[in-house]
Design an enzyme around this catalytic site. Structure first.
Site, PDB file in Angstrom:
ATOM      1  N   LYS A 130       0.869  -1.181   0.000  1.00 35.35           N
ATOM      2  CA  LYS A 130       0.000   0.000   0.000  1.00 35.35           C
ATOM      3  C   LYS A 130       0.908   1.234   0.000  1.00 35.35           C
ATOM      4  O   LYS A 130       1.465   1.615   1.017  1.00 35.35           O
ATOM      5  CB  LYS A 130      -0.901   0.001   1.230  1.00 35.35           C
ATOM      6  CG  LYS A 130      -2.234   0.736   1.047  1.00 35.35           C
ATOM      7  CD  LYS A 130      -2.110   2.235   0.864  1.00 35.35           C
ATOM      8  CE  LYS A 130      -1.743   2.942   2.146  1.00 35.35           C
ATOM      9  NZ  LYS A 130      -1.745   4.446   1.947  1.00 35.35           N
ATOM     10  N   GLY A 174       7.309   4.901   8.808  1.00 32.40           N
ATOM     11  CA  GLY A 174       6.534   6.115   8.990  1.00 32.40           C
ATOM     12  C   GLY A 174       6.701   6.672  10.390  1.00 32.40           C
ATOM     13  O   GLY A 174       7.716   6.440  11.057  1.00 32.40           O
ATOM     14  N   SER A 175       5.701   7.399  10.854  1.00 32.06           N
ATOM     15  CA  SER A 175       5.775   8.079  12.138  1.00 32.06           C
ATOM     16  C   SER A 175       5.616   7.106  13.300  1.00 32.06           C
ATOM     17  O   SER A 175       5.060   6.006  13.147  1.00 32.06           O
ATOM     18  CB  SER A 175       4.695   9.150  12.220  1.00 32.06           C
ATOM     19  OG  SER A 175       3.407   8.561  12.323  1.00 32.06           O
ATOM     20  N   CYS A 189      13.789  10.251   7.581  1.00 31.46           N
ATOM     21  CA  CYS A 189      13.807   9.748   8.955  1.00 31.46           C
ATOM     22  C   CYS A 189      15.209   9.776   9.551  1.00 31.46           C
ATOM     23  O   CYS A 189      15.374   9.935  10.757  1.00 31.46           O
ATOM     24  CB  CYS A 189      13.242   8.336   9.005  1.00 31.46           C
ATOM     25  SG  CYS A 189      14.106   7.174   7.932  1.00 31.46           S
ATOM     26  N   GLU A 205      10.848  15.034  16.353  1.00 29.18           N
ATOM     27  CA  GLU A 205      11.187  15.032  14.932  1.00 29.18           C
ATOM     28  C   GLU A 205      10.378  16.097  14.198  1.00 29.18           C
ATOM     29  O   GLU A 205       9.149  16.086  14.232  1.00 29.18           O
ATOM     30  CB  GLU A 205      10.899  13.651  14.337  1.00 29.18           C
ATOM     31  CG  GLU A 205      11.318  13.517  12.889  1.00 29.18           C
ATOM     32  CD  GLU A 205      11.082  12.114  12.347  1.00 29.18           C
ATOM     33  OE1 GLU A 205      11.974  11.582  11.676  1.00 29.18           O
ATOM     34  OE2 GLU A 205       9.994  11.548  12.605  1.00 29.18           O
TER      35      GLU A 205
END
Length: 481
Positions: free
Chosen positions: A175, A228-229, A284, A384
């Site tokens: 995805k 991701g986060s 990241c 971040e």
């Protein structure tokens, strides 16, 4: 350019059952450059069903590992043949400079090449038990793997996990991020031209809260890879836990460059700069903290600021040094951090505001920023930002440098800059980070090097041979004779 695209399931291009679409835009101009199906839970259900049937099919079970490798190598070759077209697509979709997009395509190709060579080299072991017992292990594919891909390096990150998964004999349901799906669909086109059996690779487009959540929740997924986060990664892990599905999480970072007084300053300042402006800081592993010895701080930071002053900000297709922030939400996040930094009495040595030069009116461009005099435990120093912003801190001795480096909830990457070999190894042994670079930062991408974090930067490792463990299960067999 503004094309309506389809999803790729079971070797076919299909619409979503929702019949709805999502527009994707060029971050530099706001121009709509395409649309994708708004995949929903029913689409994910179909893709997982196909992937499961394919995984359990006789065709895939007997598909020789060496032939998997040959197909992966063919994908690598095709990516390189179409590098310019794919890089242009990546730049228009993400906004990043075209030279960086070319490197992303090269890295994607290298993942397929690297794992092509590993496909027929997943060895088991024999274990001595006792006379009359032959005991051995096998590394078998885990089954159907789910891959939830972030928006900042869409092609590269999709390639690194799916190539490893297919090399080890799994099937894939991926995805891509709804903001940057175009190169993922291009990869599907390339895969479609190979002899990979239908149903091995499936791509469902859509929103994370719909298609992504359905994938994370699905009981017939055997492994999930997520980048991701921290917040979304925690949600993915919680969803997977309900089905006891293992996950690999590559999450955020607040990565430091630790600069000692004996470093090669010219080399170090160049890499500190590169580590924070790559992809406009939307990385990241960005070097978002500069931890520097107090004796060289002023001189070093002045050199850094002078280099920043010479940078160009503009459209990625023009190969400016810094492209746009992805979208308004991401831009507003950075602005919020700047407001907090002002309340925390930070000194803005450069930047801290939107770039508004002619030609930038329709994109979200942010000036590279150096923040000084923040407290190490302040919000801006700890969290971040995901933009071209670096926070500066000083230290007196090695012990204080290590304490500052370890002083956040993250532990992804660290750069160490010193000519003292013994000190570099001492510091590396005490810093809690998954990747440590001494007198360099990033090592050119290094697809061979395991990548992942400590603490809230995630767990599990991608890249290199180590990543193959994510996609295999160890089976022990004991035969009495």
């Amino acid at each position: 350019m503004n094309e309506k695209r389809l999803m790729y399931i079971n070797g076919e291009w299909v619409e979503s059952v929702s019949k709805e679409v999502i527009e994707t835009k060029n971050p530099a101009t706001g121009e709509v450059i395409g649309s994708i199906p708004r995949g929903v839970a029913e689409d994910v259900e179909y893709a997982v069903k196909v992937a499961r049937e394919t995984f359990e099919s006789e065709e895939w079970h007997t598909f020789a590992p060496i032939n998997r490798g040959r197909i992966l190598y063919k994908i690598s070759e095709e990516l390189l043949k179409e590098k310019e077209e794919i890089a242009r697509l990546e730049t228009l979709d993400t906004g990043k400079p075209i030279s960086q997009a070319r490197k992303d395509v090269e890295a994607a190709a290298l993942y397929f090449e690297y794992y092509a060579g590993a496909a027929d080299k997943m060895f088991g072991e024999t274990i001595p038990i006792q006379a009359g017992i032959l005991n051995y292990t096998l590394r078998e594919p885990v089954g159907v793997t789910g891959h939830i891909i972030p928006w900042n390096y869409p092609l590269q990150i999709l390639s690194r996990s799916t190539a490893a998964a297919i090399a080890t004999g799994n099937t894939v349901v991926a995805k891509p991020a709804e903001d940057t799906p175009l190169t993922a669909l291009k990869l599907a086109e390339i895969i479609d031209r190979t002899k990979l059996p239908k149903g091995v690779f499936n791509l469902v487009t859509g929103y994370g809260k719909e298609a992504g959540l359905a994938l994370a929740n699905h009981p017939d997924i055997d492994h999930i890879t997520f980048t991701g986060s921290v917040q979304t990664g925690s949600a993915v892990m919680s969803s997977a836990a309900k089905n006891i599905t293992p996950v690999t999480l590559e999450l955020g970072g607040k990565s430091p460059n630790i600069v000692f007084e004996d470093c090669d300053q010219e080399d170090a300042v160049e890499w500190v700069l590169r580590s924070i402006i790559q992809n406009a800081g939307q990385t990241c592993s960005a070097g978002s903290r500069l931890i520097i010895h107090e004796s060289i701080k002023d001189e070093f930071v002045q050199k850094l600021v002078r280099k920043i002053e010479k940078l160009t900000i503009g459209h990625g297709i023009d190969d400016s040094d810094i492209g746009p922030i992805l979208n308004e939400n991401q831009y507003n996040r950075i602005e919020k951090f700047m407001e907090i930094a002002r309340k925390e009495n930070a000194d803005f040595l450069i930047g801290g505001e939107r770039a508004t030069d002619k030609g930038l009116e329709n994109g979200f461009f942010f000036k590279p920023t150096v923040l000084d005099n923040l407290q190490a435990d302040s919000y801006v120093a700890q969290e971040e930002i995901f933009g071209p912003v670096v926070c500066v801190f000083t230290f007196k001795d090695e012990e204080e440098a290590i304490r500052l480096a370890n002083g956040t909830e993250y532990g992804l990457v660290t750069g160490i800059w010193t000519k003292d070999g013994a000190r570099s190894h001492r510091v590396a042994s005490k810093v809690r980070a998954g990747q440590i670079f001494i007198n360099n930062y990033g090592a050119g991408g290094g697809v061979q090097m395991p990548f992942g974090g400590f603490k809230k930067s995630g767990f599990g490792r991608e890249k290199g041979i180590e990543a193959l463990r994510n996609y295999t299960a160890l089976k022990n067999i004991a035969l009495k004779y």
